[in-house]
Scaffold this active site. Structure first.
Site, PDB file in Angstrom:
ATOM      1  N   SER A   3       5.356  -7.070   3.047  1.00 18.32           N
ATOM      2  CA  SER A   3       5.796  -7.157   4.601  1.00 18.32           C
ATOM      3  C   SER A   3       6.595  -8.598   4.391  1.00 18.32           C
ATOM      4  O   SER A   3       6.535  -9.175   3.507  1.00 18.32           O
ATOM      5  CB  SER A   3       4.625  -7.487   5.556  1.00 18.32           C
ATOM      6  OG  SER A   3       3.949  -8.503   5.175  1.00 18.32           O
ATOM      7  N   GLU A  19       9.280  -3.955  13.012  1.00 16.66           N
ATOM      8  CA  GLU A  19       9.096  -2.688  12.070  1.00 16.66           C
ATOM      9  C   GLU A  19       7.924  -2.278  12.478  1.00 16.66           C
ATOM     10  O   GLU A  19       6.720  -2.546  12.574  1.00 16.66           O
ATOM     11  CB  GLU A  19       8.920  -3.373  10.573  1.00 16.66           C
ATOM     12  CG  GLU A  19       8.902  -2.087   9.567  1.00 16.66           C
ATOM     13  CD  GLU A  19       8.630  -2.576   8.192  1.00 16.66           C
ATOM     14  OE1 GLU A  19       7.933  -3.617   7.939  1.00 16.66           O
ATOM     15  OE2 GLU A  19       9.029  -1.917   7.319  1.00 16.66           O
ATOM     16  N   LYS A  46      -1.087  -7.403  -9.303  1.00 17.63           N
ATOM     17  CA  LYS A  46      -2.304  -7.421  -8.111  1.00 17.63           C
ATOM     18  C   LYS A  46      -2.052  -6.354  -7.062  1.00 17.63           C
ATOM     19  O   LYS A  46      -0.988  -6.534  -6.240  1.00 17.63           O
ATOM     20  CB  LYS A  46      -1.983  -8.667  -7.299  1.00 17.63           C
ATOM     21  CG  LYS A  46      -3.383  -9.233  -6.761  1.00 17.63           C
ATOM     22  CD  LYS A  46      -3.826  -8.366  -5.556  1.00 17.63           C
ATOM     23  CE  LYS A  46      -2.716  -8.571  -4.324  1.00 17.63           C
ATOM     24  NZ  LYS A  46      -3.425  -7.512  -3.197  1.00 17.63           N
ATOM     25  N   CYS A  79       9.605   1.752   3.411  1.00 13.41           N
ATOM     26  CA  CYS A  79      10.660   0.705   3.652  1.00 13.41           C
ATOM     27  C   CYS A  79      11.738   1.218   4.052  1.00 13.41           C
ATOM     28  O   CYS A  79      12.649   0.661   4.342  1.00 13.41           O
ATOM     29  CB  CYS A  79      10.699  -0.411   2.385  1.00 13.41           C
ATOM     30  SG  CYS A  79      11.094   0.216   0.961  1.00 13.41           S
ATOM     31  N   PHE A 136       0.767  -1.234   0.050  1.00 17.51           N
ATOM     32  CA  PHE A 136      -0.027   0.043  -0.105  1.00 17.51           C
ATOM     33  C   PHE A 136       0.854   1.505  -0.138  1.00 17.51           C
ATOM     34  O   PHE A 136       0.410   2.234  -0.391  1.00 17.51           O
ATOM     35  CB  PHE A 136      -1.131   0.073   1.113  1.00 17.51           C
ATOM     36  CG  PHE A 136      -0.232   0.389   2.577  1.00 17.51           C
ATOM     37  CD1 PHE A 136       0.011   1.833   2.703  1.00 17.51           C
ATOM     38  CD2 PHE A 136       0.232  -0.476   3.538  1.00 17.51           C
ATOM     39  CE1 PHE A 136       0.573   2.096   4.086  1.00 17.51           C
ATOM     40  CE2 PHE A 136       1.014  -0.287   4.578  1.00 17.51           C
ATOM     41  CZ  PHE A 136       1.041   1.450   4.719  1.00 17.51           C
ATOM     42  N   GLU A 190      -4.850  -3.693  -2.010  1.00 16.98           N
ATOM     43  CA  GLU A 190      -6.348  -3.732  -2.028  1.00 16.98           C
ATOM     44  C   GLU A 190      -6.669  -2.390  -1.150  1.00 16.98           C
ATOM     45  O   GLU A 190      -7.953  -2.060  -1.033  1.00 16.98           O
ATOM     46  CB  GLU A 190      -7.093  -5.019  -1.388  1.00 16.98           C
ATOM     47  CG  GLU A 190      -6.607  -5.189  -0.110  1.00 16.98           C
ATOM     48  CD  GLU A 190      -5.259  -5.720   0.117  1.00 16.98           C
ATOM     49  OE1 GLU A 190      -4.383  -5.740  -0.443  1.00 16.98           O
ATOM     50  OE2 GLU A 190      -5.035  -6.357   1.448  1.00 16.98           O
TER      51      GLU A 190
HETATM   52  P1  NAD Z   1       1.475  -6.447   3.031  1.00 16.18           P
HETATM   53  O1  NAD Z   1       2.514  -7.666   2.895  1.00 16.18           O
HETATM   54  O2  NAD Z   1       0.413  -6.444   3.870  1.00 16.18           O
HETATM   55  O3  NAD Z   1       0.946  -6.433   1.696  1.00 16.18           O
HETATM   56  C1  NAD Z   1       1.633  -6.643   0.434  1.00 16.18           C
HETATM   57  C2  NAD Z   1       0.751  -7.442  -0.693  1.00 16.18           C
HETATM   58  O4  NAD Z   1       0.639  -8.498  -0.255  1.00 16.18           O
HETATM   59  C3  NAD Z   1      -0.515  -6.761  -0.958  1.00 16.18           C
HETATM   60  O5  NAD Z   1      -0.870  -6.894  -2.149  1.00 16.18           O
HETATM   61  C4  NAD Z   1      -1.538  -7.776  -0.241  1.00 16.18           C
HETATM   62  O6  NAD Z   1      -2.853  -7.602  -0.709  1.00 16.18           O
HETATM   63  C5  NAD Z   1      -0.913  -8.985  -0.170  1.00 16.18           C
HETATM   64  N1  NAD Z   1      -1.116  -9.941   0.857  1.00 16.18           N
HETATM   65  C6  NAD Z   1      -1.567  -9.596   2.195  1.00 16.18           C
HETATM   66  N2  NAD Z   1      -1.751 -10.366   3.035  1.00 16.18           N
HETATM   67  C7  NAD Z   1      -1.412 -11.320   2.277  1.00 16.18           C
HETATM   68  C8  NAD Z   1      -1.577 -12.862   2.582  1.00 16.18           C
HETATM   69  N3  NAD Z   1      -1.665 -13.235   3.766  1.00 16.18           N
HETATM   70  N4  NAD Z   1      -1.079 -13.988   1.722  1.00 16.18           N
HETATM   71  C9  NAD Z   1      -0.747 -13.490   0.271  1.00 16.18           C
HETATM   72  N5  NAD Z   1      -0.907 -12.343   0.146  1.00 16.18           N
HETATM   73  C10 NAD Z   1      -0.984 -11.193   1.038  1.00 16.18           C
HETATM   74  O7  NAD Z   1       2.239  -5.337   2.961  1.00 16.18           O
HETATM   75  P2  NAD Z   1       1.772  -3.806   3.055  1.00 16.18           P
HETATM   76  O8  NAD Z   1       1.545  -3.526   4.376  1.00 16.18           O
HETATM   77  O9  NAD Z   1       0.847  -3.345   1.982  1.00 16.18           O
HETATM   78  O10 NAD Z   1       3.104  -2.829   2.835  1.00 16.18           O
HETATM   79  C11 NAD Z   1       4.054  -2.608   3.971  1.00 16.18           C
HETATM   80  C12 NAD Z   1       5.221  -3.434   3.977  1.00 16.18           C
HETATM   81  O11 NAD Z   1       5.742  -3.568   2.888  1.00 16.18           O
HETATM   82  C13 NAD Z   1       6.369  -2.866   5.205  1.00 16.18           C
HETATM   83  O12 NAD Z   1       6.704  -4.165   5.847  1.00 16.18           O
HETATM   84  C14 NAD Z   1       7.434  -2.485   4.113  1.00 16.18           C
HETATM   85  O13 NAD Z   1       8.689  -2.300   4.693  1.00 16.18           O
HETATM   86  C15 NAD Z   1       7.139  -3.337   2.993  1.00 16.18           C
HETATM   87  N6  NAD Z   1       7.891  -2.733   1.732  1.00 16.18           N
HETATM   88  C16 NAD Z   1       9.356  -3.247   1.462  1.00 16.18           C
HETATM   89  C17 NAD Z   1       9.643  -2.618   0.355  1.00 16.18           C
HETATM   90  C18 NAD Z   1      11.083  -3.023  -0.158  1.00 16.18           C
HETATM   91  O14 NAD Z   1      11.466  -2.497  -1.010  1.00 16.18           O
HETATM   92  N7  NAD Z   1      11.745  -3.848   0.952  1.00 16.18           N
HETATM   93  C19 NAD Z   1       9.185  -1.467  -0.180  1.00 16.18           C
HETATM   94  C20 NAD Z   1       7.789  -1.113   0.188  1.00 16.18           C
HETATM   95  C21 NAD Z   1       7.269  -1.706   1.281  1.00 16.18           C
END
Ligand code: NAD
Length: 515
Positions: free
Chosen positions: A244, A399, A191, A299, A167, A194
């Protein structure tokens, strides 16, 4: 302020009061999902429902992948120059529509308008770089590896690639993925998060307007079920994930088990080490900007400041700068810190702050009670600073992903390096100093994939690649730059020999040598 989902990404068939439904993109058509599962896209400053996003059915995910597979047959043979020209048009369209997309992004995500433009701009840079894939995708050639034998490599596209995005950067991160995948000759199923898919969909619409043919780029929405379907589908060849650590690890394992190439960029705990010889004003400005910008939801945000030796006396200045930041809705002029993305995110951050207090850290700036006039329902948390933090506390081990900065003190640079290296994450790190020798030692000894020297958020420009490391990444190759060209292509090595009529026969050779 309202976000404006456009006609192609959101259904206008619903009554004027109902929030519009975000569409899927399958085979070049924006279509309504037949799912029964929906989620609201909510403005985090006002709680207004901007749109409803479908959780696509398994059949819809399958249809998107099959559309991408069908389009690959033609797209992979489309000349590289033609693919690059689409990206050239695409970058111009993104530039033209940036203010409109930024408005939507701020409404659905919460970050300030200038920061939303920055989000789009950092993605735009990748699209610009995609315009030069011709030289990046070139293979190698060596003449005469044996008598009259030449060897060369082809970098061929893989087929259907999938992208799963978080997000916090709804423009930049999708743009890390599909432009480079497409320009290398792959087709794509995206994808988006959401939580804030609207600005992503506006970027997708522009890609079609730029000339991306039907089926080459597809979009499905949803959560775990959709992600799992992408990770296990026989026609998907590669998966790019950013999000994440828990989900990225799951995606990496599931995709790998099903024979896919996977890159997972995940969570972080980024330290900034401050030596007492650093430029005081510049360093504190940089720390405060990197800790609290985007409400700490980057991140690469600085989440731990490590003050070395006499730099520990800078804490009061740092706290005063943080206190002076203006917390408000992202579209209000002059805002420094917008809301966090959701009520759930706010509750999570507040829970971690509470744990820090309970576990004995000193809460030197408490942003919990912040009230924003006119936006009383917003998910605001003011800048928050802890000192006296230890490595066993939950606020250090997790985090936080909110506007919370931890301050630690150590006597020497060696101890600062040891502290950072013993943290499991490896996304980014900063060093603030005027000493070239200290900087050289730091860059050599620090075990973190992206290092900033007097730079708070060292996200590389797209001529390089994003090189987070250790616990922040699974898979060898990072997003964009040369590494992603490798990720999105298969190297095929050809060893060739041509005979002309004058070549005399070697006779039968049963040894392995080419001669
Ligand atoms: P998230 O992991 O909750 O969601 C990421 C994606 O995974 C979304 O599209 C979501 O719909 C999907 N998802 C969520 N739960 C899932 C599950 N149980 N099984 C399969 N898919 C699932 O992450 P977020 O909260 O949207 O973003 C924040 C996180 O992203 C932070 O931890 C941040 O550090 C990380 N991030 C990392 C980078 C990097 O380059 N290392 C860059 C941006 C964000």
């Amino acid at each position: 302020m309202s976000a404006v989902p456009s006609a192609s990404s959101a259904s206008l068939a619903s009554s004027s009061d109902a929030p519009p439904a975000v569409k899927l993109l399958i085979g070049g058509e924006f279509v309504d999902s037949k799912t029964t599962e929906w989620r609201d896209v909510v403005n985090p400053a006002t709680q207004d429902v901007l749109a409803r996003v479908p959780f696509a059915t398994t059949d819809e995910v399958d249809a998107a992948i099959r559309a991408a597979h069908a389009a690959f047959a033609t797209w992979k043979n489309t000349p590289v120059g033609a693919r690059m020209r689409i990206m050239l048009k695409y970058q111009a369209l993104i530039r033209e529509h940036m203010p409109r997309i930024a408005k939507t992004l701020t409404a659905e995500q919460g970050k300030t308008l200038p920061d939303a433009e920055g989000d789009i701009f950092r993605g735009l840079e990748v699209v610009e770089h995609a315009c030069s894939v011709g030289t990046l995708q070139q293979g190698e050639f060596l003449e005469n590896v044996a008598g009259t034998v030449d060897t060369y490599t082809l970098r061929q596209p893989l087929g259907v690639c999938a992208g799963i995005t978080p997000f916090n950067f709804p423009a930049m991160i999708p743009l890390w993925m599909f432009p480079m995948a497409l320009v290398c000759g792959n087709t794509f199923v995206l994808k988006p998060s959401e939580q804030d898919p609207l600005s992503t969909m506006q970027l997708v619409e522009l890609a079609l307007e730029a000339g991306v043919p039907p089926g080459v780029l597809n979009v499905v929405h949803g959560g775990k079920e959709v992600v799992d379907a992408l990770c296990t589908h026989e026609l998907v060849k590669a998966i790019s994930f950013v999000g994440s650590t828990a989900v990225g690890t799951h995606v990496y394992r599931l995709g790998s088990e099903h024979g896919k190439r996977v890159q997972s960029m995940m969570g972080a705990k980024n330290h900034a080490v401050v030596l007492p010889d650093a430029n005081r004003e510049q360093s504190i400005n940089a720390l405060v900007g990197a800790a609290f910008g985007a409400a700490g939801q980057r991140c690469m945000a600085t989440s731990v400041a490590v003050l070395v030796g006499a730099a520990k006396d800078w804490l009061p200045d740092l706290v005063e700068k943080a206190r002076a930041l203006k917390v408000n809705a992202g579209h209000e002029p002059g805002t420094d810190v917008g809301p966090v993305v959701s009520r759930a995110a706010k509750a999570r951050v507040l829970g971690l702050i509470e744990s820090g207090v309970k576990q004995g850290a000193a809460l030197v700036l408490d942003g919990r009670g912040v009230r924003v006039k006119g936006y009383e329902d917003g998910n605001f948390i003011g800048p928050t600073v802890f000192s006296n933090v230890t490595t066993s506390m939950d606020i250090y081990r997790n985090e936080i992903f909110g506007p919370v900065l931890l301050v630690m003190t150590v006597p020497t640079l060696d101890e600062a390096i040891a502290l950072v290296n013993s943290n499991p994450f490896g996304n980014g790190v900063g060093l603030f100093t005027q000493s070239g020798a200290a900087a050289r030692k730091f860059q050599s000894e620090i075990d973190v994939g992206q290092v900033g020297i007097n730079i708070p958020i060292p996200v590389p420009v797209p001529f390089f690649s994003f090189t987070g490391s250790r616990g922040s990444k699974l898979g060898d190759l990072g997003p964009y730059g040369k590494q992603v060209v490798q990720f999105y292509t298969q190297t095929k090595t050809v060893t060739a020999r041509w005979f002309d009529d004058a070549t005399t026969s070697d006779g039968v050779n049963t040894t392995i040598s080419l001669r």
